[in-house]
Design a protein around this motif. Structure first.
Motif, PDB file in Angstrom:
ATOM      1  N   TYR A 176      74.601  -0.828  16.797  1.00 14.77           N
ATOM      2  CA  TYR A 176      74.204  -0.969  15.394  1.00 14.77           C
ATOM      3  C   TYR A 176      75.381  -1.438  14.539  1.00 14.77           C
ATOM      4  O   TYR A 176      75.226  -2.278  13.640  1.00 14.77           O
ATOM      5  CB  TYR A 176      73.687   0.370  14.870  1.00 14.77           C
ATOM      6  CG  TYR A 176      73.429   0.379  13.385  1.00 14.77           C
ATOM      7  CD1 TYR A 176      72.364  -0.321  12.830  1.00 14.77           C
ATOM      8  CD2 TYR A 176      74.269   1.091  12.523  1.00 14.77           C
ATOM      9  CE1 TYR A 176      72.128  -0.314  11.465  1.00 14.77           C
ATOM     10  CE2 TYR A 176      74.049   1.092  11.165  1.00 14.77           C
ATOM     11  CZ  TYR A 176      72.982   0.400  10.639  1.00 14.77           C
ATOM     12  OH  TYR A 176      72.757   0.401   9.292  1.00 14.77           O
ATOM     13  N   ARG A 198      72.787   5.139   8.594  1.00 15.73           N
ATOM     14  CA  ARG A 198      72.171   5.309   9.901  1.00 15.73           C
ATOM     15  C   ARG A 198      73.227   5.468  10.993  1.00 15.73           C
ATOM     16  O   ARG A 198      72.953   6.000  12.069  1.00 15.73           O
ATOM     17  CB  ARG A 198      71.288   4.107  10.210  1.00 15.73           C
ATOM     18  CG  ARG A 198      70.359   4.299  11.398  1.00 15.73           C
ATOM     19  CD  ARG A 198      69.637   3.015  11.731  1.00 15.73           C
ATOM     20  NE  ARG A 198      68.947   2.477  10.577  1.00 15.73           N
ATOM     21  CZ  ARG A 198      68.370   1.275  10.553  1.00 15.73           C
ATOM     22  NH1 ARG A 198      68.437   0.503  11.626  1.00 15.73           N
ATOM     23  NH2 ARG A 198      67.745   0.838   9.481  1.00 15.73           N
ATOM     24  N   TYR A 223      71.965  10.357  12.992  1.00 17.80           N
ATOM     25  CA  TYR A 223      71.461  11.076  14.168  1.00 17.80           C
ATOM     26  C   TYR A 223      72.489  12.079  14.704  1.00 17.80           C
ATOM     27  O   TYR A 223      72.137  13.194  15.120  1.00 17.80           O
ATOM     28  CB  TYR A 223      71.084  10.065  15.254  1.00 17.80           C
ATOM     29  CG  TYR A 223      70.097   9.023  14.771  1.00 17.80           C
ATOM     30  CD1 TYR A 223      68.773   9.359  14.538  1.00 17.80           C
ATOM     31  CD2 TYR A 223      70.501   7.722  14.534  1.00 17.80           C
ATOM     32  CE1 TYR A 223      67.864   8.416  14.089  1.00 17.80           C
ATOM     33  CE2 TYR A 223      69.609   6.763  14.078  1.00 17.80           C
ATOM     34  CZ  TYR A 223      68.288   7.118  13.852  1.00 17.80           C
ATOM     35  OH  TYR A 223      67.393   6.185  13.397  1.00 17.80           O
ATOM     36  N   THR A 238      67.160   5.162   6.613  1.00 14.46           N
ATOM     37  CA  THR A 238      67.965   5.797   7.651  1.00 14.46           C
ATOM     38  C   THR A 238      67.266   5.737   9.001  1.00 14.46           C
ATOM     39  O   THR A 238      67.885   5.488  10.038  1.00 14.46           O
ATOM     40  CB  THR A 238      68.243   7.264   7.279  1.00 14.46           C
ATOM     41  OG1 THR A 238      68.873   7.289   6.012  1.00 14.46           O
ATOM     42  CG2 THR A 238      69.125   7.936   8.312  1.00 14.46           C
ATOM     43  N   VAL A 239      65.965   6.000   9.020  1.00 15.30           N
ATOM     44  CA  VAL A 239      65.162   5.906  10.246  1.00 15.30           C
ATOM     45  C   VAL A 239      64.365   4.609  10.186  1.00 15.30           C
ATOM     46  O   VAL A 239      63.549   4.428   9.270  1.00 15.30           O
ATOM     47  CB  VAL A 239      64.226   7.115  10.383  1.00 15.30           C
ATOM     48  CG1 VAL A 239      63.390   6.993  11.660  1.00 15.30           C
ATOM     49  CG2 VAL A 239      65.019   8.410  10.390  1.00 15.30           C
TER      50      VAL A 239
END
Length: 417
Positions: free
Chosen positions: A50, A105, A109, A157-158
């Protein structure tokens, strides 16, 4: 303690409970360590992908070195999430605080996993609550446009394509957990049913064993004393007119036998009453079960009943267990009772021999005619003796003698007693 003093005391106890550790830090097993390491590597790889792609495009003003450091701090540290949950949460929280909103992001997680690990494994309540509060505050600001850039689109974010996955995974996990719980509940019920059945069967066997033991004790007590009393009462009836003095002695012997029978019955029933209701029992009225020290009294009662009995003890007498002594006493008692019932007018002999590791008990008689009480038995006496001796590994041999009469011989091992 007054109300004003009680409230601060409760507050202090609550604060102390928060400050005290709730346990110990877990020590992960090898499999758990490998699983956490694999999770850290996978999350590091995904985050780096990412950062090299969309993340770098959205935050191009940041150097790639900065993004690599954030990825390492947030993802690689998860390998120690079980062993040091608070330290990992602190590191991930620090990385999350340094992560720009445009690329939140990158650490989102890792922050969720670290927060869960701290709540699940950390024994320190207050630092964990403080760390989780900071995480919530940081998460609430991520993904929002700043006041200087109110119209800039910020990626959620998701990602949208992952929303079904994040919805379905908890549902699947919950369904699997519910199914596992039902299976375990069914297995638990099955085990409980099996345990209850086994306990019921064991209780039934214990009751049957206790009934057999009580039957043996009552048979030994009642048969011996009643047989002697019947013979003496019959003798007193026959000589009452011709010899009143001898008849009076026989009746006194009947009375003594009755008292002895009542005393032993009281002991047996007293023990049963004590087992059922300990408070209603009277221990001072109970006496110990007869042992070898009471053989002389037993032989004396038989002599008073008109049966010549000779008692011989050989070897070095020594203390034995109460069960062994009771078994040997009952062998002598049953054999002499059978002599009175089935060999009236016979002479009897009792030999007790202490060996190095065995106790020999032998009772013989010279034979005679059946007495008045010969038909009162049910044949359970010798069977009960064999069962009693078998408990201690003993044996019982019975049978007629070559030159007339009858012999009862018992052998009881004494090794380790």
């Amino acid at each position: 303690m007054t109300v004003r003093e009680e409230v601060p005391a409760r507050l202090r106890r609550a604060a102390g409970a928060l400050l005290r550790p709730g346990g110990r830090l877990p020590r992960p097993t090898g499999q758990q360590w490998l699983a956490d390491t694999a999770l850290a590597l996978v999350l590091t790889f995904v985050s780096m992908q990412y950062a090299w792609g969309d993340g770098y495009d959205e935050a191009h003003r940041y150097r790639m070195v900065d993004l690599v450091i954030l990825v390492f701090l947030s993802s690689a540290s998860l390998a120690w999430r079980r062993r040091y949950p608070l330290a990992v949460l602190s590191i991930v929280t620090f990385a999350t605080a340094l992560t720009p909103d445009e690329i939140s992001r990158l650490t989102f997680y890792s922050c969720v996993i670290a927060a869960y690990s701290a709540a699940a494994y950390s024994p320190h309540r207050l630092p964990t609550l403080a760390g989780l509060s900071v995480v919530v505050a940081l998460m609430s600001r991520s993904g929002q446009a700043g006041p200087t850039t109110p119209y800039i689109y910020v990626a959620p974010t998701v990602p949208t394509q992952y929303v079904p996955l994040f919805i379905s995974v908890p549902i699947v996990v919950a369904a699997l957990g519910l199914r596992t719980w039902k299976l375990r509940a069914a297995e638990t019920r099955t085990r409980l049913t099996a345990v209850e059945s086994a306990r019921a069967e064991e209780l039934h066997r214990a009751v049957e064993h206790e009934r057999a033991r009580i039957a043996r004790e009552l048979h030994d007590v009642v048969t011996h004393n009643v047989s002697v009393m019947v013979i003496q009462a019959g003798a007193a009836r026959k000589i009452m007119d011709k010899s009143p003095d001898r008849a009076r002695e026989a009746l006194l012997a009947v009375e003594a036998g009755g008292r002895a029978a009542m005393g032993e019955l009281r002991n047996v029933m007293g023990l049963l009453t004590m087992d059922l209701d300990p408070e209603s029992a009277e221990p001072e009225n109970l006496a110990p079960q007869p042992g070898l020290d009471r053989l002389e009294a037993l032989v004396g009662r038989m002599r008073s009943a008109g049966v010549p009995v000779e008692l011989t003890v050989s070897g070095a007498p020594r203390p034995l267990s109460a069960g062994v002594e009771l078994a040997a006493y009952r062998v002598v008692q049953e054999a002499l009772t059978n002599t009175v019932k089935h060999a009236s007018g016979a002479d009897a002999s009792v030999r007790l021999s202490y060996g190095a590791d065995e106790l020999h008990v032998e009772i013989t008689d010279t034979g005679g005619r059946p007495g008045p009480a010969a038909t009162t038995g049910n044949g359970r006496g010798l069977i009960g003796l064999r069962e009693r001796l078998a408990v201690y590994g003993g044996t019982l041999c019975t049978g007629p003698r070559p030159l007339g009469g009858y012999r009862v011989r018992a052998l009881i091992p004494l090794e380790g007693r």
